[in-house]
Design an enzyme around this catalytic site. Sequence first.
Site, PDB file in Angstrom:
ATOM      1  N   SER A  97       0.816  -1.215   0.000  1.00  0.00           N
ATOM      2  CA  SER A  97       0.000   0.000   0.000  1.00  0.00           C
ATOM      3  C   SER A  97       0.855   1.273   0.000  1.00  0.00           C
ATOM      4  O   SER A  97       1.629   1.480  -0.918  1.00  0.00           O
ATOM      5  CB  SER A  97      -0.957  -0.052   1.190  1.00  0.00           C
ATOM      6  OG  SER A  97      -1.870   1.003   1.141  1.00  0.00           O
ATOM      7  N   ASP A 238      -2.372   6.225  -3.553  1.00  0.00           N
ATOM      8  CA  ASP A 238      -1.344   5.572  -2.754  1.00  0.00           C
ATOM      9  C   ASP A 238      -0.826   4.356  -3.542  1.00  0.00           C
ATOM     10  O   ASP A 238      -1.221   4.137  -4.687  1.00  0.00           O
ATOM     11  CB  ASP A 238      -1.896   5.175  -1.374  1.00  0.00           C
ATOM     12  CG  ASP A 238      -2.855   4.005  -1.448  1.00  0.00           C
ATOM     13  OD1 ASP A 238      -3.644   3.957  -2.407  1.00  0.00           O
ATOM     14  OD2 ASP A 238      -2.817   3.129  -0.560  1.00  0.00           O
ATOM     15  N   ASP A 240      -1.278   1.221  -3.744  1.00  0.00           N
ATOM     16  CA  ASP A 240      -2.121   0.194  -4.357  1.00  0.00           C
ATOM     17  C   ASP A 240      -3.467   0.743  -4.810  1.00  0.00           C
ATOM     18  O   ASP A 240      -4.363  -0.019  -5.174  1.00  0.00           O
ATOM     19  CB  ASP A 240      -2.291  -1.024  -3.435  1.00  0.00           C
ATOM     20  CG  ASP A 240      -3.088  -0.714  -2.179  1.00  0.00           C
ATOM     21  OD1 ASP A 240      -3.165   0.468  -1.795  1.00  0.00           O
ATOM     22  OD2 ASP A 240      -3.634  -1.660  -1.582  1.00  0.00           O
ATOM     23  N   ASP A 242      -6.099   2.064  -3.534  1.00  0.00           N
ATOM     24  CA  ASP A 242      -7.420   1.997  -2.908  1.00  0.00           C
ATOM     25  C   ASP A 242      -7.803   3.363  -2.362  1.00  0.00           C
ATOM     26  O   ASP A 242      -8.959   3.596  -2.021  1.00  0.00           O
ATOM     27  CB  ASP A 242      -7.520   0.895  -1.837  1.00  0.00           C
ATOM     28  CG  ASP A 242      -6.453   0.977  -0.774  1.00  0.00           C
ATOM     29  OD1 ASP A 242      -5.566   1.851  -0.862  1.00  0.00           O
ATOM     30  OD2 ASP A 242      -6.501   0.156   0.160  1.00  0.00           O
TER      31      ASP A 242
END
Length: 451
Positions: A97, A238, A240, A242
């Site tokens: 992440s 960010d 990843d 999400d």
Amino acid sequence: MAEKKQIFGTNGVRGVVGDSMTPGLVLRIGQALGAMRPGTVAIGRDTRTSGPVLTHALKAGLMAVGCQVVDCGVLPTPALQYIVRDTFAAGAMITASHNPPEYNGVKIVERDGTEMGDTEVIALEGRLFRDEHVLADWRGLGTEQAAPELVERYIDGILAHFPKEVGAGTTVAVDPGSGPASLTTPALLARMGCEVHTINGEPDGTFPGRLPEPTEEGLRPLAELVRETGAAFGVAHDGDADRAVFIDDRGRYVEENREFALIARHVCQRRKGVIVTPVSTSQLIEDVAAATGCTVKYTRVGSIYVARTMLGLIAAGIPVAFGGEGNGGLIFPDHQFCRDGGMTAATMIEVLAESGRPLSALVDELPPYHFISERIRTRRPDEVIAAVEAAFPDFSADRTDGVRLAKGKTWALIRRSGTEPIVRVMVEAEDRAAAEAMRDAVLKQVAPLTG
Ligand code: MG
């Protein structure tokens, strides 16, 4: 059986590669997951340099216990979640992440597209520690299939929520931060009709432009690109994707609680019900609820608690309007029950198209609440929380996560950290003076218990 998670945190297991995060650990996670959720498992990864190594380890573990693996390649976490939902036995995403480049980790996705919950994670860890799995013989080993095209399902799934060409005439600037949204968000916004300018738009695990956490400092070049191109906004993700955060048309970073309020207001104008969010979120969301005829339900801090609470309400027949956190992680219940940065970017196009006003004006019209956050070192977090609660008898007290005290337009949250000997104190009030007064009153109670 253990009652607490040992290696998994709130959003999966993470560590420094070559130190606590190793191919051996990921192989064992693959074996445990495959034993627990047998069948076909979809996997993906972000752009970190360690992604290929850990992906091979994950596949080896899954296939060794007889699972079929569908490898979606590099894609955002919400894209994998969308692909898994109702189609695969489970999913696993190799990602750390927002953590720096030396980190990596694994997020486990359930058949319904949500991240695996605490009880199941504890069961998975139990299998991992006890090596509780059956290795397949030579006839029962799993196979693998590459499916990089599945990410298109995710892009199509988002587009289906919006009128065709809703972004026509809108210029936008995108900063995927060299992460997996390089392959999705610019294409998504272009297909909505936008003129798209991109920075840090090539997948690169060395993150040459900025770190995976989208900070105001790291997004200065994006703000510059917004000004240069006259874009309606800039959007960044960010590591990843999400989460999504925004730069307004004047090049200013949009504080994430303001982003949450603007997008929630847009969604809740047509969808009524409960807005679900952690106790750490700004009271802006209470104003949105009041203005749109919705209500707010608070959860513990962590997106998975928000998603699971939304699903629980729906299962109980209670309509849910929206969900999310004040960190740019927003959950759209008519899309899927996880944070989705691509869906958030796409919705901002519609927010601006429908309002006909610049993002800077929408942001500036929100009440100027003042927010303060502090970390207090203490080995007695429970005593700190109890002392503060006792000192404010005329405030309402919500004990969902630590204690959240509220009265009028002032609230304070005091909660313990899961990982460090600290308590976090968050205060918000109508203006700076009121917020500082409340913070000082809280810290006065805390002082005798620090250290
Ligand atoms: Mg993330």
